[in-house]
Motif scaffolding. Structure first.
Motif, PDB file in Angstrom:
ATOM      1  N   ALA A 467      54.186  82.370  18.931  1.00 29.07           N
ATOM      2  CA  ALA A 467      54.889  81.004  19.778  1.00 29.07           C
ATOM      3  C   ALA A 467      54.236  79.902  19.190  1.00 29.07           C
ATOM      4  CB  ALA A 467      54.930  81.381  20.997  1.00 29.07           C
ATOM      5  N   ALA A 468      53.014  79.722  18.765  1.00 29.52           N
ATOM      6  CA  ALA A 468      52.378  78.478  18.697  1.00 29.52           C
ATOM      7  C   ALA A 468      52.398  78.170  16.969  1.00 29.52           C
ATOM      8  CB  ALA A 468      50.997  78.504  19.084  1.00 29.52           C
ATOM      9  N   ARG A 469      52.823  79.158  16.440  1.00 26.59           N
ATOM     10  CA  ARG A 469      52.718  79.192  14.819  1.00 26.59           C
ATOM     11  C   ARG A 469      51.159  78.860  14.209  1.00 26.59           C
ATOM     12  NH1 ARG A 469      55.254  74.882  13.392  1.00 26.59           N
ATOM     13  NH2 ARG A 469      55.653  75.650  10.953  1.00 26.59           N
ATOM     14  N   SER A 470      50.551  79.715  14.934  1.00 24.37           N
ATOM     15  CA  SER A 470      48.773  79.321  14.568  1.00 24.37           C
ATOM     16  C   SER A 470      48.190  80.783  14.479  1.00 24.37           C
ATOM     17  CB  SER A 470      48.232  78.467  15.594  1.00 24.37           C
ATOM     18  OG  SER A 470      48.190  79.317  16.875  1.00 24.37           O
ATOM     19  N   LEU A 509      46.939  75.334   4.827  1.00 20.18           N
ATOM     20  CA  LEU A 509      45.726  75.563   5.701  1.00 20.18           C
ATOM     21  C   LEU A 509      45.515  74.416   6.359  1.00 20.18           C
ATOM     22  CD1 LEU A 509      43.626  77.750   3.074  1.00 20.18           C
ATOM     23  CD2 LEU A 509      44.995  78.633   4.877  1.00 20.18           C
ATOM     24  N   LYS A 510      46.334  74.099   7.421  1.00 24.31           N
ATOM     25  CA  LYS A 510      46.047  72.967   8.128  1.00 24.31           C
ATOM     26  C   LYS A 510      45.205  73.074   9.456  1.00 24.31           C
ATOM     27  CE  LYS A 510      48.831  69.153  10.359  1.00 24.31           C
ATOM     28  NZ  LYS A 510      47.678  69.200  11.561  1.00 24.31           N
ATOM     29  N   THR A 531      34.856  79.851  14.487  1.00 25.06           N
ATOM     30  CA  THR A 531      36.188  80.138  14.631  1.00 25.06           C
ATOM     31  C   THR A 531      37.062  78.871  14.060  1.00 25.06           C
ATOM     32  OG1 THR A 531      36.144  81.322  16.534  1.00 25.06           O
ATOM     33  CG2 THR A 531      38.227  80.473  16.140  1.00 25.06           C
ATOM     34  N   PHE A 532      37.970  79.161  13.241  1.00 22.75           N
ATOM     35  CA  PHE A 532      38.822  78.130  12.691  1.00 22.75           C
ATOM     36  C   PHE A 532      40.233  78.478  12.934  1.00 22.75           C
ATOM     37  CE2 PHE A 532      35.291  79.149   9.955  1.00 22.75           C
ATOM     38  CZ  PHE A 532      34.609  77.851   9.443  1.00 22.75           C
ATOM     39  N   ARG A 533      41.064  77.314  13.216  1.00 24.70           N
ATOM     40  CA  ARG A 533      42.186  77.509  13.744  1.00 24.70           C
ATOM     41  C   ARG A 533      43.453  76.674  12.666  1.00 24.70           C
ATOM     42  NH1 ARG A 533      45.159  78.214  18.604  1.00 24.70           N
ATOM     43  NH2 ARG A 533      47.213  76.753  18.638  1.00 24.70           N
ATOM     44  N   PHE A 534      44.382  77.396  12.235  1.00 22.40           N
ATOM     45  CA  PHE A 534      45.156  77.146  11.286  1.00 22.40           C
ATOM     46  C   PHE A 534      46.692  76.799  12.130  1.00 22.40           C
ATOM     47  CE2 PHE A 534      41.776  78.866   8.955  1.00 22.40           C
ATOM     48  CZ  PHE A 534      41.365  78.147   8.092  1.00 22.40           C
ATOM     49  N   GLU A 535      47.338  75.699  11.650  1.00 28.21           N
ATOM     50  CA  GLU A 535      48.663  75.554  12.329  1.00 28.21           C
ATOM     51  C   GLU A 535      49.438  75.621  11.367  1.00 28.21           C
ATOM     52  OE1 GLU A 535      47.657  71.830  14.216  1.00 28.21           O
ATOM     53  OE2 GLU A 535      46.531  72.745  15.783  1.00 28.21           O
TER      54      GLU A 535
END
Length: 882
Positions: A467-470, A509-510, A531-535
């Motif tokens: 849903a969040a495309r992350s 890798l945004k 933790t790394f979060r990619f959008e």
């Protein structure tokens, strides 16, 4: 009364020398049993002027080992025995002047020097090995790497017996003497430590060439070998010239003398030695032709020649302050030779080969009783620290620096390092400081790689939010306890990383708060957990991490069948394509081992993936051969808490058979398709085709069909090159029957006068998994082809059996352990260095079942109870028992 245990030397006890040697002149009268060495040392006090007014000058200490002292003179005045103190480790004398001339004459017996340290004789040729502490076996001297001076060397010898007289630097004079002898004089204008000193004298043939440097200087290149071996020098010479050009182009480093000599000798403890301008090589590391050398030999020669040449700057012009800093020169130079070979051959294949070697040699060391940091904190015998950790893990540390700084930044750091430290003896900290100062990158936490032992474990988990495309990627690290070290700090770990879509294409890798979105990046893991979060990701990604094996860690990551298929079949990073397949096969094999070795039928998914790789002609044949090779038995053992050598062997052989039967037609087609009628060439392309052909032959013989064995017999007898002949014989050595014995005997008879090839024959017998192998190995100790005084023979027979044949070495009755212990004790009296390097297989006793543990410890205790044990063997044996 027992002799006292050898004492450890500690890094934190380092103290700079009191005196510097401003120049050293040496004169040798070379005689096999009574060589006389005269030394003239111009000595100066190296303390501050205020020290002189406050106290008397400190005594001068000179190391010496197994030397007959003939005379000592100070400023031309002979000293009597009351004016100096001598013991078994060296010579001490009181100093009354801050500057003086010291002259010493010693006598040594090169012929009796079976330790192969200092000056010794190999097949009638005088040669030296002074690293690490061999110079003290030639003359009294402060034998430590931070004492650098310029050398002038005069050699005198019988001209008929020793027409070639060589030393470091440039030849400045030569002539004849009236008694049938002759002389040469050499000058090396660059200050060097004593470990880089070299002498060679013998009746040798010479192969000559030349190289023109980038600045237009002409350098004479010469390789000296025993007569009859001249035709086997071409590849070594070509490797040298390519190394010289590559170092100019990649690092801007040009050779600095008018002459570069290589000498090949038969008796040598190591592979080669980088003595300034006079490299001494183990003959197996420089001699090659298609009939006697395999593709692996050619690749090894290329890498070792490059390694020793590259030391001219990373080790010689800038050397290590003390032996704790050994990786400063060795790790850096291994990295440089790996980069060179990657440019000469397939970079992807080279990287996989290097990682396989690291995991086979260094990871077990990191997890065993002799685990130590890249920069050790203490040692008893420095020869024991020429290890995979110092060399191979040290190279990985340098590679990680380049990954953090980028190739351009790393080059800037190298330039600054040489600008600051040319002609100096420095530390790993000095190297890191140059890298940091040149780029502005903080490497303080990163330097823990030098001081903390053990292989870090990195666990990778990910969660995709459609849903969040992350996608959230969580990394956590653990550093295992090792002997003498616990409660370690988190490391700075660079992990090359990409996310792949279902087609294997890299996704953007945004990170949050970023505008740019690269498709690959280096994630820097610095904490215990991050933790790394990619959008903006439209698909659940496949995680491709530690690409190119960017950090030497044990990676734990779970793949779904879908992501595994993407990574194995479509990842643009060749290393991770190979790695994913290895992880898949390893998991299946370990499941089978748990079931006692038989396990279930090999899954079609693995066989289909291997079929796709086998038939993928877009891929390099060498890569396909590696991708189709199952994890080795030693690697599988390293993944188990308690090793079951029998079940591992059964499980792996069963899987090989399953694959062979399922892919029989494709394998036979590949075997035939990779055949060539063209003359042998040692090129990467041709070697890759031979590798794939011989891998196919290996699987075909595992199919259980008798006619497949006929292919191996024919290949062993009719091949026009050693690569194919050895590949076939390696298969036949595990097959009981007359064909095996006939082929091996024919091989020996054909090559009985070729020592390097006879070593291959000894190794073939030692690695056989057939029952009775240990008895055959024992019998070969008495064979005309074997001698305990030659390290190559020892490594080929005893070393290969102990380290390369787990099934037979770890026989349940412990006979393999006792055999090795007896040989180590016997060899310790002849060559402690070589003896000590055989101990490691016994040191892993804690990984085995209780019965084997007891038997392995018993073997170690047998060694430790031997009389007059060398420090080399004592240190490793005592550590292995803890």
């Amino acid at each position: 009364m027992d002799a006292p245990a050898p004492q450890a030397i500690h890094l934190d006890a380092y103290r700079k020398p009191d005196y510097r040697i401003e120049s050293l002149a040496l004169a040798f009268d070379l005689e096999p049993e009574a060589t006389r060495v005269k030394s003239r040392l111009q000595i100066a006090y190296d303390g501050s002027p205020s020290d002189l007014s406050e106290a008397a000058l400190p005594p001068l200490w000179l190391d010496g080992d197994d030397l007959k002292l003939l005379s000592v003179c100070v400023d031309g005045t002979p000293l009597d025995e009351t004016e100096y103190r001598q013991d078994a480790t060296g010579l001490s004398l009181d100093v009354t002047s801050p500057g003086f001339l010291l002259e010493i004459e010693t006598e040594i017996n090169p012929k009796a020097n079976t330790r192969l340290e200092g000056l010794y004789i190999s097949s009638g040729t005088f040669c030296t090995q002074c690293e690490a502490e061999g110079f003290r076996r030639i003359t009294f001297f402060p034998d430590r790497p931070d004492v650098m001076t310029v050398y002038e060397v005069t050699l005198r010898a019988d001209k008929a017996l020793y027409p070639v007289l060589l030393s470091n630097g440039n030849l400045v004079e030569s002539g004849d003497l009236p008694d049938g002898r002759h002389w040469t004089r050499w000058e090396d204008p660059f200050p060097k430590p004593s470990y880089l000193f070299a002498v060679v004298a013998g009746d040798l043939a010479c192969v000559e060439d030349s190289f023109t440097t980038a600045s237009g200087r002409e350098v004479a290149l010469r390789i000296f070998v025993e007569h009859g071996n001249e035709g086997r020098c071409a590849y070594g010479m070509d490797s040298l010239k390519r190394s010289m050009r590559w170092d100019e182009e990649r690092f801007g480093l040009e050779y600095d003398l008018d002459l570069f000599n290589i000498v090949a000798v038969s008796d040598f403890n190591m592979g080669a030695m980088e003595n300034k301008s006079l490299n001494v090589f183990n003959s197996k590391c420089v001699l090659a032709d298609p009939d006697t050398a395999t593709d692996a030999d050619y690749a090894s020669i290329e890498g070792i020649v490059a390694h020793e040449y590259f030391h001219n700057w990373t080790g010689n012009r800038v050397t290590c302050r003390d032996w704790f800093q050994l990786s400063l020169k060795e790790g850096l130079t291994v990295f440089r030779d790996q980069e060179f070979s990657a440019d000469m051959r397939s970079a992807a294949v080279k990287r996989i080969q290097d990682v396989r070697s690291l995991r086979a040699r260094q990871f077990p060391e990191d997890g065993g009783p002799t685990a130590h940091p890249v920069r050790p904190a203490s040692y008893i015998e420095i020869n024991n620290f020429y290890t995979a950790t110092v060399y191979d893990k040290g190279a990985e540390v340098i590679r990680m620096m380049q990954g953090l700084l980028g190739r351009e930044g790393f080059r800037k750091g190298m330039d600054l390092y040489f600008e600051r430290h040319d002609g100096q003896a420095v530390t790993c900290d000095d190297f890191a400081a140059a890298m940091s100062d040149a780029t502005g990158v903080d490497l303080n936490q990163f330097k823990l790689w030098y001081s903390q032992a053990g292989t870090p474990g990195v666990t990778v988990t990910g969660e995709y939010d459609a849903a969040a495309r992350s996608f959230e990627l969580t990394l956590s690290q653990t550093i295992p306890d090792t002997p003498g070290q616990s409660g370690k700090r988190p490391m700075h770990i660079p992990l090359d990383f990409a996310l792949l879509d279902p087609d294997g294409q890299p996704m953007p890798l945004k990170l949050a708060c970023e505008e740019a979105a690269p498709t690959s990046r280096v994630l820097e893991l610095r904490a215990a957990r991050q933790t790394f979060r990619f959008e903006n990701l439209d698909h659940e990604p496949a995680v491709s991490i530690n690409r190119g094996f960017s950090a030497p860690v044990n990676l734990s990551i779970e793949h779904t069948p879908a992501t595994r298929a993407v990574l194995m079949g479509r990842d643009g990073d060749s290393f991770n394509r190979w790695e994913t397949g290895q992880q898949y096969a390893t998991g299946l094999l370990l499941e089978a081992v748990e079931a006692g070795g038989e396990g279930r039928q090999t899954p079609e998914a693995l066989i289909d993936a291997l079929r796709e790789t086998l038939l993928d002609e877009a891929q390099d044949p060498a890569f396909r051969a590696l991708a189709l090779t199952l994890p080795g038995e030693a690697f599988l053992a390293d993944q188990m808490k308690t090793v079951d050598v029998d079940a591992i062997h059964i499980a792996r052989e069963k899987m090989r058979g399953d694959i062979a039967r399922a892919l029989r037609d494709e394998l036979l087609e590949t075997y035939r398709g990779m055949q060539s009628n063209a003359p042998f060439e040692p090129t990467a392309d041709a070697a890759g085709k031979r590798a794939l052909k011989n891998l196919a032959l290996g699987y075909l013989t595992a199919s259980g069909k008798a006619e497949m064995w006929d292919l191996a017999v024919v290949q062993s007898r009719n091949s026009d090159n050693m690569t194919d002949r050895m590949a076939a014989l390696a298969l036949l050595t595990d097959r009981q029957g007359p064909e095996r014995d006939d082929c091996l005997q024919a091989f020996y008879q054909r090559y009985r006068d070729e020592p390097l090839v006879v070593d291959k024959w000894l190794a073939l017998e030692a690695m056989s998994v057939l029952p009775g192998t240990l008895e055959r190995v024992k019998g070969l100790l008495k064979h005309e082809a074997f001698t305990l005084t030659n390290p190559n023979k020892v490594r080929a027979l005893i070393g290969v059996f102990a380290a390369g044949n787990p099934l037979r070495f770890h026989q349940a009755d412990g006979s393999g352990y006792q055999f090795l212990a007896d040989r180590i004790v016997e060899l310790d009296r002849i060559n402690p260095q070589t003896a000590a390097r055989l101990i490691a297989p016994l040191g892993r006793w804690s990984r085995f079942d209780g019965a084997r543990q007891a038997l392995m410890r018993q073997a170690l205790e047998t060694i430790l109870s031997a009389e007059n044990l060398s420090p080399d063997v004592y240190e490793l044996t005592s550590k292995s028992l803890t």
